[in-house]
Design a protein around this motif. Structure first.
Motif, PDB file in Angstrom:
ATOM      1  N   THR A  85       0.836  -1.213   0.000  1.00 54.29           N
ATOM      2  CA  THR A  85       0.000   0.000   0.000  1.00 54.29           C
ATOM      3  C   THR A  85       0.864   1.253   0.000  1.00 54.29           C
ATOM      4  O   THR A  85       0.504   2.253  -0.624  1.00 54.29           O
ATOM      5  CB  THR A  85      -0.960   0.057   1.211  1.00 54.29           C
ATOM      6  OG1 THR A  85      -0.208   0.072   2.410  1.00 54.29           O
ATOM      7  CG2 THR A  85      -1.939  -1.097   1.203  1.00 54.29           C
ATOM      8  N   GLU A  87       3.880   1.542  -1.350  1.00 56.68           N
ATOM      9  CA  GLU A  87       4.421   1.675  -2.711  1.00 56.68           C
ATOM     10  C   GLU A  87       3.330   2.139  -3.676  1.00 56.68           C
ATOM     11  O   GLU A  87       3.581   2.968  -4.561  1.00 56.68           O
ATOM     12  CB  GLU A  87       5.023   0.345  -3.181  1.00 56.68           C
ATOM     13  CG  GLU A  87       6.276  -0.043  -2.411  1.00 56.68           C
ATOM     14  CD  GLU A  87       6.967  -1.264  -3.002  1.00 56.68           C
ATOM     15  OE1 GLU A  87       6.617  -1.670  -4.126  1.00 56.68           O
ATOM     16  OE2 GLU A  87       7.849  -1.821  -2.330  1.00 56.68           O
ATOM     17  N   GLN A  88       2.139   1.593  -3.507  1.00 57.59           N
ATOM     18  CA  GLN A  88       1.020   2.002  -4.365  1.00 57.59           C
ATOM     19  C   GLN A  88       0.743   3.489  -4.216  1.00 57.59           C
ATOM     20  O   GLN A  88       0.479   4.192  -5.193  1.00 57.59           O
ATOM     21  CB  GLN A  88      -0.257   1.240  -3.982  1.00 57.59           C
ATOM     22  CG  GLN A  88      -0.305  -0.186  -4.468  1.00 57.59           C
ATOM     23  CD  GLN A  88      -1.601  -0.853  -4.044  1.00 57.59           C
ATOM     24  OE1 GLN A  88      -1.859  -1.034  -2.862  1.00 57.59           O
ATOM     25  NE2 GLN A  88      -2.440  -1.199  -4.998  1.00 57.59           N
ATOM     26  N   ASP A  91       3.420   5.419  -6.040  1.00 59.06           N
ATOM     27  CA  ASP A  91       3.278   5.271  -7.493  1.00 59.06           C
ATOM     28  C   ASP A  91       2.147   6.161  -8.002  1.00 59.06           C
ATOM     29  O   ASP A  91       2.257   6.789  -9.056  1.00 59.06           O
ATOM     30  CB  ASP A  91       2.987   3.810  -7.860  1.00 59.06           C
ATOM     31  CG  ASP A  91       4.230   2.927  -7.737  1.00 59.06           C
ATOM     32  OD1 ASP A  91       5.341   3.481  -7.634  1.00 59.06           O
ATOM     33  OD2 ASP A  91       4.084   1.690  -7.735  1.00 59.06           O
TER      34      ASP A  91
ATOM     35  N   MET B   1      -0.251   3.008 -14.527  1.00 61.00           N
ATOM     36  CA  MET B   1       0.815   3.116 -13.518  1.00 61.00           C
ATOM     37  C   MET B   1       2.116   3.549 -14.177  1.00 61.00           C
ATOM     38  O   MET B   1       2.492   3.028 -15.216  1.00 61.00           O
ATOM     39  CB  MET B   1       1.059   1.745 -12.872  1.00 61.00           C
ATOM     40  CG  MET B   1      -0.090   1.251 -12.030  1.00 61.00           C
ATOM     41  SD  MET B   1       0.069   1.829 -10.326  1.00 61.00           S
ATOM     42  CE  MET B   1      -1.580   2.464 -10.070  1.00 61.00           C
ATOM     43  N   ALA B   2       2.775   4.490 -13.566  1.00 60.64           N
ATOM     44  CA  ALA B   2       4.049   4.958 -14.107  1.00 60.64           C
ATOM     45  C   ALA B   2       5.113   3.894 -13.891  1.00 60.64           C
ATOM     46  O   ALA B   2       5.094   3.183 -12.892  1.00 60.64           O
ATOM     47  CB  ALA B   2       4.461   6.244 -13.398  1.00 60.64           C
ATOM     48  N   ARG B   9      15.197   8.761 -11.520  1.00 66.65           N
ATOM     49  CA  ARG B   9      15.157   8.402 -10.111  1.00 66.65           C
ATOM     50  C   ARG B   9      16.377   7.549  -9.755  1.00 66.65           C
ATOM     51  O   ARG B   9      16.691   6.598 -10.457  1.00 66.65           O
ATOM     52  CB  ARG B   9      13.886   7.602  -9.855  1.00 66.65           C
ATOM     53  CG  ARG B   9      13.733   7.102  -8.443  1.00 66.65           C
ATOM     54  CD  ARG B   9      12.436   6.326  -8.323  1.00 66.65           C
ATOM     55  NE  ARG B   9      12.264   5.801  -6.973  1.00 66.65           N
ATOM     56  CZ  ARG B   9      11.180   5.181  -6.568  1.00 66.65           C
ATOM     57  NH1 ARG B   9      10.175   5.015  -7.392  1.00 66.65           N
ATOM     58  NH2 ARG B   9      11.088   4.732  -5.353  1.00 66.65           N
ATOM     59  N   ARG B  12      16.081   2.340  -6.795  1.00 71.26           N
ATOM     60  CA  ARG B  12      15.260   2.052  -5.628  1.00 71.26           C
ATOM     61  C   ARG B  12      15.976   1.000  -4.781  1.00 71.26           C
ATOM     62  O   ARG B  12      16.589   0.084  -5.313  1.00 71.26           O
ATOM     63  CB  ARG B  12      13.923   1.506  -6.116  1.00 71.26           C
ATOM     64  CG  ARG B  12      12.826   1.526  -5.086  1.00 71.26           C
ATOM     65  CD  ARG B  12      11.549   0.959  -5.683  1.00 71.26           C
ATOM     66  NE  ARG B  12      10.459   1.927  -5.549  1.00 71.26           N
ATOM     67  CZ  ARG B  12       9.184   1.646  -5.838  1.00 71.26           C
ATOM     68  NH1 ARG B  12       8.844   0.475  -6.299  1.00 71.26           N
ATOM     69  NH2 ARG B  12       8.245   2.556  -5.694  1.00 71.26           N
ATOM     70  N   ARG B  15      13.446  -4.344  -2.444  1.00 73.09           N
ATOM     71  CA  ARG B  15      12.298  -4.607  -1.568  1.00 73.09           C
ATOM     72  C   ARG B  15      12.681  -5.646  -0.529  1.00 73.09           C
ATOM     73  O   ARG B  15      13.426  -6.578  -0.830  1.00 73.09           O
ATOM     74  CB  ARG B  15      11.156  -5.198  -2.388  1.00 73.09           C
ATOM     75  CG  ARG B  15      10.390  -4.197  -3.184  1.00 73.09           C
ATOM     76  CD  ARG B  15       9.069  -4.815  -3.616  1.00 73.09           C
ATOM     77  NE  ARG B  15       8.285  -3.832  -4.335  1.00 73.09           N
ATOM     78  CZ  ARG B  15       8.296  -3.694  -5.665  1.00 73.09           C
ATOM     79  NH1 ARG B  15       9.048  -4.485  -6.408  1.00 73.09           N
ATOM     80  NH2 ARG B  15       7.560  -2.772  -6.249  1.00 73.09           N
ATOM     81  N   MET B  33      -3.311  -6.411  -5.221  1.00 70.79           N
ATOM     82  CA  MET B  33      -3.707  -5.129  -4.640  1.00 70.79           C
ATOM     83  C   MET B  33      -3.772  -4.037  -5.701  1.00 70.79           C
ATOM     84  O   MET B  33      -4.621  -3.147  -5.621  1.00 70.79           O
ATOM     85  CB  MET B  33      -2.789  -4.770  -3.483  1.00 70.79           C
ATOM     86  CG  MET B  33      -3.055  -5.755  -2.339  1.00 70.79           C
ATOM     87  SD  MET B  33      -2.251  -5.401  -0.804  1.00 70.79           S
ATOM     88  CE  MET B  33      -3.068  -3.921  -0.280  1.00 70.79           C
ATOM     89  N   ASN B  34      -2.902  -4.122  -6.693  1.00 63.38           N
ATOM     90  CA  ASN B  34      -3.009  -3.162  -7.800  1.00 63.38           C
ATOM     91  C   ASN B  34      -4.297  -3.401  -8.591  1.00 63.38           C
ATOM     92  O   ASN B  34      -4.984  -2.460  -8.970  1.00 63.38           O
ATOM     93  CB  ASN B  34      -1.798  -3.275  -8.730  1.00 63.38           C
ATOM     94  CG  ASN B  34      -0.595  -2.522  -8.175  1.00 63.38           C
ATOM     95  OD1 ASN B  34      -0.755  -1.517  -7.492  1.00 63.38           O
ATOM     96  ND2 ASN B  34       0.598  -3.009  -8.464  1.00 63.38           N
TER      97      ASN B  34
END
Lengths: 374, 109
Positions: A85, A87-88, A91, B1-2, B9, B12, B15, B33-34
Motif C-alpha cells: 500500500t 508503494e502504491q 506510485d 501506472m508509471a 530516479r 530504488r 524490496r 492489490m493493484n
C-alpha cells in the motif's frame, strides 16, 4: 487554514488518479486498522508458543518477539500488504506529479524570483546532508528528500506534500487543523499575549508547517531551514502560492548561520524522528543559542514513546524502521528530549515535555518545549 | 501506472523479502492489490458517468474530468470504498476473528 490548503503548486490529480488515491487510502486504512491487530493474535496463538517450545522461554523484548514473529505466515502476508500500500501510494502520487509537472513548473516560474515574490530562497551546496537522508528513500518517497535533477527541481517537495496529504487522510488524522495551528493554539494557552516578531521553523520539509506561522503572525519575519534543495524550492513556491512571506534557507538544524538571540520562537514539526540523537541534541543547542531571553522553542513530533509501550507494541512499531525506510524511528522513540533541552542550557523548570491534542481529537502529538530564561 | 524509472530516479532500494519460502506469493500480493485498486478506479468512473447521465442526460470525457463530487457524493464514495475493501479482505478478517476466538477460548480454559 486547513492542514492541506489548496494552492497552485499542489499536484492536482485527474479523475482516475483521485479515485486511485482514494482506494489506496482506504486499503491502507483497513490494512492498518483491521489486519494489523491480527498479528498480535497470531503472535499469542502461534508464534509465542512456538518460540517458547524451541528456546525454553517466552520471547523477551522486541528483538526476540521479532525473531518469533518473522517466520509467521500471517505476519508475512500482512507485511507484504502493508508495504504494497505504501508503494502504491507513491506510485499513484508520482503519476499525478509527472503529468502535472509542466503546469507546476510554469507556476513555479511565475511565483519565484521576481518583484512580486514575498519571501526568499537561499541555497547552499555545501550544506551538510546527513548520510541516512542521502542514502534512504525516507518512508519510500521516490528519490528521497535529496532528489535534485538540477535547476528549479521541486519534485522532492511536491512528493512530500501530496504524499503526506494522502497518507494523513488514509490514517484518519483530522485535516481541519495544521500542525502549526495546533502549536500556535498551545502557545496562546500557555503564554497569553505572546507575539513573536522573528520565527524559525527548523527542518521545514515542504514548508507546510512554516506558513501557518506567517499567517498567524503577519507582522513577524518567518524563516525556515532544511537540508535539501528539492524540498526548499517547493516550500518556497508553496508559500508564495499561498501569498505568505517565508524566507527559506538550506541550513542544518545543528549548525545555522543566524546570530545569537535573534528569534522569539523556534519550532520544528515531525522533524525529530528523522534525525540522529546527535542532530536532535544539536537542534536543541541551536534553539537555545538562537532564542532571545524569554523566547520559546517547540519541537513537535509523532506520539511514539517506547517507554509507554509494551514489548510487543515496540516490535510492531519497529516495522516502519525495518520496512518503511524510517532509519531514526526507534532512535527517536527512545530519546530523551527533556535531557537534551536541559543540556542545551534551558532551566529544568522551563522545560515541558508532553502531548497536545488536535482540536478534533483525531490525533495527539508529542511536544518538547522550553522557554529561555529572561 | 508509471514505470519506476519514469523520471531520473536514483535506484530504488531492494524490496524486503518477508517470506523466504514464498517470494512468488509476495509478488502476487502486489499484483492483486493493484488489480483491486484499478477495479475501484473503473467503478468510480462508472459512478461519475451514471451521475452525469442522471443530471445531464449526456456525457463526454471532458465532463468526467471536470466532475467535482459534492459532499454527499464524496461521503457515498468513501462508504463504497470501505465496503469494497471489507469484501476483498473478508476471508482474512474472518480468519483473524476465528483466531481471536480460539485465543479467548484457550485463555478461558
Amino acid at each position: 487554514m486547513s492542514r492541506n490548503p489548496d494552492h497552485a503548486m499542489l499536484g492536482r490529480p485527474s479523475h482516475d488518479e483521485r479515485a486511485r488515491l482514494g482506494i489506496i487510502g482506504a486499503m491502507k486504512l483497513r490494512v492498518g486498522r483491521r489486519l494489523r491487530p491480527g498479528n498480535r493474535v497470531y503472535y499469542e496463538l502461534e508464534a509465542e508458543p512456538r518460540f517458547e517450545a524451541a528456546h525454553g522461554h517466552a520471547p523477551k523484548g522486541p528483538d526476540e518477539i521479532g525473531q518469533a514473529m518473522r517466520p509467521n505466515a500471517h505476519w508475512q502476508l500482512w507485511s507484504a500488504m502493508n508495504r504494497a500500500t505504501q508503494e502504491q501510494m507513491w506510485d499513484a502520487v508520482q503519476d499525478t506529479l509527472l503529468r502535472e509537472a509542466p503546469r507546476m513548473e510554469k507556476v513555479y516560474r511565475e511565483l519565484t524570483g521576481n518583484e512580486k515574490t514575498l519571501g526568499s530562497l537561499e541555497l547552499d551546496p555545501d550544506c551538510r546532508v546527513p548520510e541516512e537522508i542521502r542514502q534512504t528513500e525516507i518512508h519510500l518517497q521516490p528519490g528521497g528528500y535529496t532528489l535534485d535533477r538540477g535547476d528549479d527541481d521541486f519534485l522532492a517537495g511536491a512528493f512530500y506534500e501530496l504524499g503526506g496529504a494522502v497518507y494523513s487522510q488514509a490514517q484518519g488524522i483530522g485535516t481541519k487543523q495544521s500542525k502549526g495551528e495546533i502549536i500556535i493554539g498551545m502557545l496562546e494557552a500557555q503564554y497569553p499575549g505572546f507575539k513573536p516578531t522573528r520565527i524559525l521553523d527548523m527542518a521545514c520539509s515542504a514548508g507546510s508547517s512554516s506558513t501557518p506561522y506567517a499567517e498567524a503572525f503577519p507582522d513577524a519575519e518567518v524563516h525556515a531551514i532544511d537540508v535539501t534543495p528539492g524540498l526548499l524550492r517547493y516550500a518556497h513556491a508553496r508559500a508564495e502560492a499561498l501569498g505568505l512571506a517565508v524566507h527559506f534557507h538550506q541550513q542544518h538544524v545543528a549548525d545555522t548561520t543566524f546570530p545569537d538571540a535573534s528569534f522569539d520562537l523556534v519550532v520544528s514539526h515531525n522533524a525529530m524522528h528523522e534525525m540522529s540523537n546527535d542532530d536532535v541534541a544539536g537542534m536543541m543547542g541551536e534553539s537555545h543559542r538562537l532564542l532571545k531571553p524569554g523566547g520559546v522553542c517547540v519541537h513537535q513530533d509523532v506520539p511514539l514513546r517506547y517507554d509507554q509501550l509494551d514489548d510487543y507494541t515496540q516490535f510492531d512499531y519497529g516495522w516502519d524502521h525495518d520496512y518503511n525506510a524510517e532509519p531514526f524511528w526507534v532512535v527517536y522513540a527512545t530519546n530523551d528530549p527533556r535531557a537534551m533541552l536541559v543540556d542545551a542550557g534551558f532551566a529544568d523548570d522551563d522545560v515541558y515535555v508532553g502531548f497536545v491534542a488536535q482540536s478534533d481529537k483525531s490525533m495527539r502529538w508529542y511536544v518538547a518545549t522550553a522557554r529561555k530564561a529572561d | 501506472m508509471a514505470a519506476p524509472d519514469a523520471f531520473d530516479r536514483p535506484a530504488r532500494e531492494p524490496r524486503p523479502a518477508f517470506s523466504v519460502d514464498e517470494p512468488i506469493a509476495e509478488r502476487l500480493v502486489r499484483v492483486v492489490m493493484n488489480l483491486a485498486a484499478e477495479l475501484a478506479v473503473v467503478r468510480e468512473r462508472l459512478d461519475t458517468v451514471e451521475r452525469l447521465l442522471t443530471t445531464k442526460g449526456s456525457v463526454t470525457t471532458a465532463d468526467i474530468e471536470a466532475f467535482t463530487p459534492d459532499e454527499a457524493t464524496d461521503a457515498a464514495r468513501r462508504e463504497w470504498r470501505e465496503a469494497y475493501v471489507a469484501r476483498i479482505f473478508a476471508d482474512l478478517e474472518a480468519e483473524i476473528d476465528a483466531a481471536r476466538q480460539q485465543l479467548g477460548d484457550r485463555a478461558a480454559d
